[in-house]
Design a protein around this motif. Structure first.
Motif, PDB file in Angstrom:
ATOM      1  N   ALA A 150       0.843  -1.204   0.000  1.00 41.57           N
ATOM      2  CA  ALA A 150       0.000   0.000   0.000  1.00 41.57           C
ATOM      3  C   ALA A 150       0.876   1.250   0.000  1.00 41.57           C
ATOM      4  O   ALA A 150       0.530   2.250  -0.623  1.00 41.57           O
ATOM      5  N   CYS A 151       2.021   1.159   0.676  1.00 40.02           N
ATOM      6  CA  CYS A 151       2.926   2.307   0.712  1.00 40.02           C
ATOM      7  C   CYS A 151       3.477   2.639  -0.671  1.00 40.02           C
ATOM      8  O   CYS A 151       3.813   3.779  -0.952  1.00 40.02           O
ATOM      9  N   THR A 152       3.588   1.627  -1.551  1.00 43.41           N
ATOM     10  CA  THR A 152       4.093   1.922  -2.902  1.00 43.41           C
ATOM     11  C   THR A 152       2.983   2.487  -3.775  1.00 43.41           C
ATOM     12  O   THR A 152       3.197   2.736  -4.951  1.00 43.41           O
ATOM     13  N   LYS A 153       1.781   2.635  -3.210  1.00 42.91           N
ATOM     14  CA  LYS A 153       0.615   3.171  -3.922  1.00 42.91           C
ATOM     15  C   LYS A 153       0.148   2.240  -5.036  1.00 42.91           C
ATOM     16  O   LYS A 153      -0.520   2.687  -5.972  1.00 42.91           O
ATOM     17  N   THR A 154       0.530   0.978  -4.971  1.00 44.58           N
ATOM     18  CA  THR A 154      -0.030   0.018  -5.917  1.00 44.58           C
ATOM     19  C   THR A 154      -1.463  -0.250  -5.479  1.00 44.58           C
ATOM     20  O   THR A 154      -1.687  -0.575  -4.332  1.00 44.58           O
ATOM     21  N   PRO A 155      -2.415  -0.098  -6.398  1.00 46.21           N
ATOM     22  CA  PRO A 155      -3.791  -0.397  -5.993  1.00 46.21           C
ATOM     23  C   PRO A 155      -3.913  -1.870  -5.628  1.00 46.21           C
ATOM     24  O   PRO A 155      -3.491  -2.741  -6.392  1.00 46.21           O
ATOM     25  N   LEU A 156      -4.479  -2.142  -4.448  1.00 45.20           N
ATOM     26  CA  LEU A 156      -4.495  -3.528  -3.978  1.00 45.20           C
ATOM     27  C   LEU A 156      -5.331  -4.432  -4.877  1.00 45.20           C
ATOM     28  O   LEU A 156      -5.100  -5.628  -4.937  1.00 45.20           O
ATOM     29  N   HIS A 157      -6.290  -3.832  -5.594  1.00 41.02           N
ATOM     30  CA  HIS A 157      -7.115  -4.715  -6.427  1.00 41.02           C
ATOM     31  C   HIS A 157      -6.336  -5.280  -7.617  1.00 41.02           C
ATOM     32  O   HIS A 157      -6.767  -6.219  -8.251  1.00 41.02           O
ATOM     33  N   SER A 158      -5.149  -4.680  -7.893  1.00 42.67           N
ATOM     34  CA  SER A 158      -4.376  -5.238  -9.004  1.00 42.67           C
ATOM     35  C   SER A 158      -3.831  -6.618  -8.655  1.00 42.67           C
ATOM     36  O   SER A 158      -3.491  -7.390  -9.542  1.00 42.67           O
ATOM     37  N   ILE A 159      -3.765  -6.929  -7.344  1.00 44.08           N
ATOM     38  CA  ILE A 159      -3.371  -8.288  -6.955  1.00 44.08           C
ATOM     39  C   ILE A 159      -4.419  -9.267  -7.442  1.00 44.08           C
ATOM     40  O   ILE A 159      -4.107 -10.337  -7.964  1.00 44.08           O
ATOM     41  N   LEU A 160      -5.680  -8.863  -7.267  1.00 45.57           N
ATOM     42  CA  LEU A 160      -6.763  -9.744  -7.700  1.00 45.57           C
ATOM     43  C   LEU A 160      -6.645 -10.015  -9.187  1.00 45.57           C
ATOM     44  O   LEU A 160      -6.849 -11.135  -9.646  1.00 45.57           O
ATOM     45  N   THR A 161      -6.274  -8.985  -9.950  1.00 45.20           N
ATOM     46  CA  THR A 161      -6.135  -9.169 -11.385  1.00 45.20           C
ATOM     47  C   THR A 161      -5.086 -10.231 -11.686  1.00 45.20           C
ATOM     48  O   THR A 161      -5.291 -11.097 -12.531  1.00 45.20           O
ATOM     49  N   SER A 162      -3.951 -10.147 -10.973  1.00 46.63           N
ATOM     50  CA  SER A 162      -2.922 -11.131 -11.271  1.00 46.63           C
ATOM     51  C   SER A 162      -3.304 -12.499 -10.720  1.00 46.63           C
ATOM     52  O   SER A 162      -2.831 -13.516 -11.200  1.00 46.63           O
ATOM     53  N   LEU A 163      -4.173 -12.494  -9.702  1.00 47.18           N
ATOM     54  CA  LEU A 163      -4.607 -13.786  -9.169  1.00 47.18           C
ATOM     55  C   LEU A 163      -5.598 -14.464 -10.096  1.00 47.18           C
ATOM     56  O   LEU A 163      -5.695 -15.688 -10.124  1.00 47.18           O
ATOM     57  N   ARG A 164      -6.316 -13.649 -10.860  1.00 40.75           N
ATOM     58  CA  ARG A 164      -7.351 -14.217 -11.703  1.00 40.75           C
ATOM     59  C   ARG A 164      -6.775 -15.276 -12.625  1.00 40.75           C
ATOM     60  O   ARG A 164      -7.399 -16.296 -12.903  1.00 40.75           O
ATOM     61  N   SER A 165      -5.539 -15.034 -13.069  1.00 48.85           N
ATOM     62  CA  SER A 165      -4.932 -16.010 -13.964  1.00 48.85           C
ATOM     63  C   SER A 165      -4.427 -17.226 -13.188  1.00 48.85           C
ATOM     64  O   SER A 165      -4.007 -18.204 -13.768  1.00 48.85           O
ATOM     65  N   LEU A 166      -4.468 -17.155 -11.870  1.00 48.56           N
ATOM     66  CA  LEU A 166      -3.934 -18.258 -11.066  1.00 48.56           C
ATOM     67  C   LEU A 166      -5.019 -19.185 -10.529  1.00 48.56           C
ATOM     68  O   LEU A 166      -4.719 -20.211  -9.945  1.00 48.56           O
ATOM     69  N   TRP A 167      -6.283 -18.804 -10.723  1.00 50.04           N
ATOM     70  CA  TRP A 167      -7.301 -19.550  -9.992  1.00 50.04           C
ATOM     71  C   TRP A 167      -7.389 -20.998 -10.437  1.00 50.04           C
ATOM     72  O   TRP A 167      -7.737 -21.875  -9.652  1.00 50.04           O
TER      73      TRP A 167
END
Ligand SMILES: Nc1ncnc2c1ncn2[C@@H]1O[C@H](COP(=O)(O)OP(=O)(O)OP(=O)(O)O)[C@@H](O)[C@H]1O
Ligand SMILES: [Mg+2]
Lengths: 284, 286
Positions: free
Chosen positions: B61-78
């Motif tokens: 969060a400190c790097t200002k990366t939107p946390l929902h972008s993790i979900l995007t990268s997870l989508r390909s992992l499901w």
């Protein structure tokens, strides 16, 4: 109402530090049968604008109507099926020579028609016709597109879009980097396409071409439409404020005017029309 | 097409961005070690991994990366997650600490299997988050310089540290360029009617060729141009090179380094000594 932009804005990389507003509140209409020039300084948003015609970009705000297709910022109102739209609007990108991939020229040109549902034979027939139209004869058909010169590659790429027989043809700086004769041939081709009933939208930096070929012109500056008019009316004004240049012909006519000749600017298009006026002036 | 969350540098100016790249690399490695250390009981695992997850989320969060972008990268992992879950459930496990989930005709599944699968997924997420924090806050070039710095001692055994760093930095330098090329060709082919996302498989393969061939061609052209340009500037792989921007070590870097080190050490100690804080506090847990 063939093509209409309503209050269209587009922002690249929204919500990041690289955010860049490329279009702001663009309102414009393009009628069927126009040969429209889209001009303006480098980076003013021309390429961004034309990609909205094809739904490759969706507006950040506002709506673009292309015939019955709605390309809106509002996801719910936006049409989902882009296939029919892309058949209708043929878009030739800046430096299209980088999009060739097939083994032979004719196959590459047939790629578009095939994607839009033509069978192989029809697609190849359309491809051959389009290639002849852009001035590449039979000897090119079976060659590999990778061993052509830059200008020839560009013709192949343009043929690839023409073969789809689009209702609107959008070309982004087609003459950049071509030799003068090649550029003229290219423009004559577009005039030809226009006369056969296609609406042509041309993005260019060459004002001589705008004057000689186009029926209408739209000037963009910093993402805004600043002028919509006939080419001759545009060059009557001071165009350097938009980082544009007077066509050579207008400069020439102007200095002749200072020497006492009088001209009717409205019919000034190319060298021969200027010569005609000079000759008539002499006879008087 | 724009969900390349991993590996994309975003030029903010946060304290994470300002840290020395060398420290960031080593800190990420240490935190990853901490993430992957096994703990003796499930309650401890929950406690420690939970703490780490919070910590890493805060850093990200400190790097200002939107946390929902993790979900995007997870989508390909499901798919992988599902697969993992399936394996853990199908393969019988001897240990039973959490109780039996179900038992049908001798096929017994313990809750441990689910916990195990969940642990792996959580670890994976943390790993992705760490990698994201690193790449989104560090310029690729700084990363290579840092790597080069770490490889310099290997010069003793004739490891070509500088050539290696140059290769990597060129590769990194061209990722955005190639991406741009790819997007451009994709747009061009989409306007010729290619649909990259839908349609029959055979059509999609043709579509993909129409993307890959031009990409190969343009990258060959680019590499040739680059080689020529380097030749013209008298590039000599063995020459000694100086650098415009130097990596500098600050106090903040030391703090970050010590902090990551402490986290790793703490987890290792907890793991090696089989410490069970809950038991120490007299709470009977699982
Ligand atoms: N992919 C992108 N990401 C971020 N910004 C972009 C992107 N593409 C274009 N821009 C920016 O948007 C603005 C408009 O770009 P655009 O390509 O539409 O200009 P243009 O009028 O076509 O220019 P040119 O005459 O050079 O082709 C420019 O300032 C450019 O820097
Ligand atoms: Mg452009």
């Amino acid at each position: 109402m063939p093509i209409k932009f309503e209050n269209v804005s587009y922002v690249y990389s929204k919500g990041t530090p690289m955010e860049k507003q490329a279009l702001s509140c663009v309102d414009l209409e393009i009628l069927e049968g126009e040969f429209l020039a889209l001009v303006g300084r480098t980076g003013c948003g021309k390429s961004t604008l034309v990609q909205h015609l094809n739904a490759l970009l969706n507006p950040t705000q506002g709506t673009v109507y292309i015939d019955s297709f709605v390309n809106s910022a509002d996801k719910k109102k936006r049409d989902k099926k882009t296939h029919p739209l892309r058949k209708n609007v043929g878009l030739v990108f800046q430096f299209p020579e980088y999009q060739l991939f097939e083994e032979t020229v004719v196959k590459d040109v047939a790629f578009g028609p095939k994607n839009f549902g033509d069978d192989k034979e029809t697609a190849l027939a359309k491809a051959r016709e389009a290639l002849l139209r852009v001035g590449l004869d039979e000897s090119f058909f079976e060659r590999s597109p990778f061993e052509l010169s830059g200008g020839e590659k560009r013709r192949v790429a343009i043929a690839g879009v023409l073969a789809m027989n689009p209702k609107y043809l959008v070309v982004d700086e087609p003459t950049a980097g071509l030799d003068p004769a090649g550029a003229k041939e290219m423009m004559d081709l577009f005039r030809n396409v226009h006369q056969s009933g296609t609406t042509v939208i041309l993005v260019t930096h060459d004002m001589d071409l705008v004057l000689a070929y186009c029926s209408d012109v739209i000037v963009l500056d910093h993402g805004k439409v600043v002028k919509t008019c006939k080419p001759v009316d545009l060059f009557g004004d001071d165009v350097t404020q938009y980082s544009l240049q007077q066509p050579m012909l207008f400069d020439f006519a102007k200095s002749l005017g200072e020497k006492g000749y009088s001209f009717d600017a409205a019919t000034l298009r190319d060298v021969s029309s200027l010569a005609k006026q000079i000759a008539q002036g002499r006879k008087k | 097409m724009n969900n390349f969350a991993l590996g994309k540098y975003v030029p903010y100016d946060t304290w994470v961005h300002r840290l020395d790249a060398r420290v960031k690399i080593i800190a990420v490695i240490m935190l990853m070690v901490a993430v992957f250390f096994p703990l003796s009981t499930w309650s401890m695992t929950l406690l420690v991994q939970g703490t780490l997850l919070v910590l890493i989320s805060v850093i990200l969060a400190c790097t200002k990366t939107p946390l929902h972008s993790i979900l995007t990268s997870l989508r390909s992992l499901w798919v992988m997650v599902l697969f993992l879950l399936l394996i853990y459930i199908l393969v019988p496990k001897a240990e039973n600490t959490l109780g039996i989930a179900w038992s049908v005709n001798g096929w017994t599944v313990y809750w441990d299997s689910f916990a195990e699968a969940a642990r792996i997924v959580v670890r994976l997420v943390m790993m992705i988050m760490l990698a994201m924090a690193l790449t989104s806050s560090t310029k690729p070039l700084d990363l290579t310089y840092a790597l080069q710095w770490y490889f310099t001692p290997l010069k003793v055994i004739r490891f070509p540290a500088e050539e290696f760093a140059m290769t990597i930095s060129i590769a990194l330098r061209f990722i955005p360029t190639l991406l741009e090329d790819a997007l451009r060709v994709m747009r061009a082919q989409s306007s010729r009617g290619v649909d990259f996302a839908h349609g029959r498989l055979s059509k999609r393969i043709v579509g993909l060729t129409s993307l890959i061939v031009p990409l190969f061609v343009s990258s060959f052209i680019r590499s040739e141009e680059l080689a020529n340009a380097m030749e013209c500037r008298c590039y000599d792989p063995r020459g000694k090179r100086t650098r415009y921007r130097k990596l500098r070590f600050h106090w903040g870097d030391l703090v970050a380094f010590l902090f990551a080190g402490a986290v790793m050490a703490g987890v290792i100690v907890l793991s090696a000594l089989h410490v069970d804080l809950f038991a120490l506090m007299g709470i009977v847990a699982l």
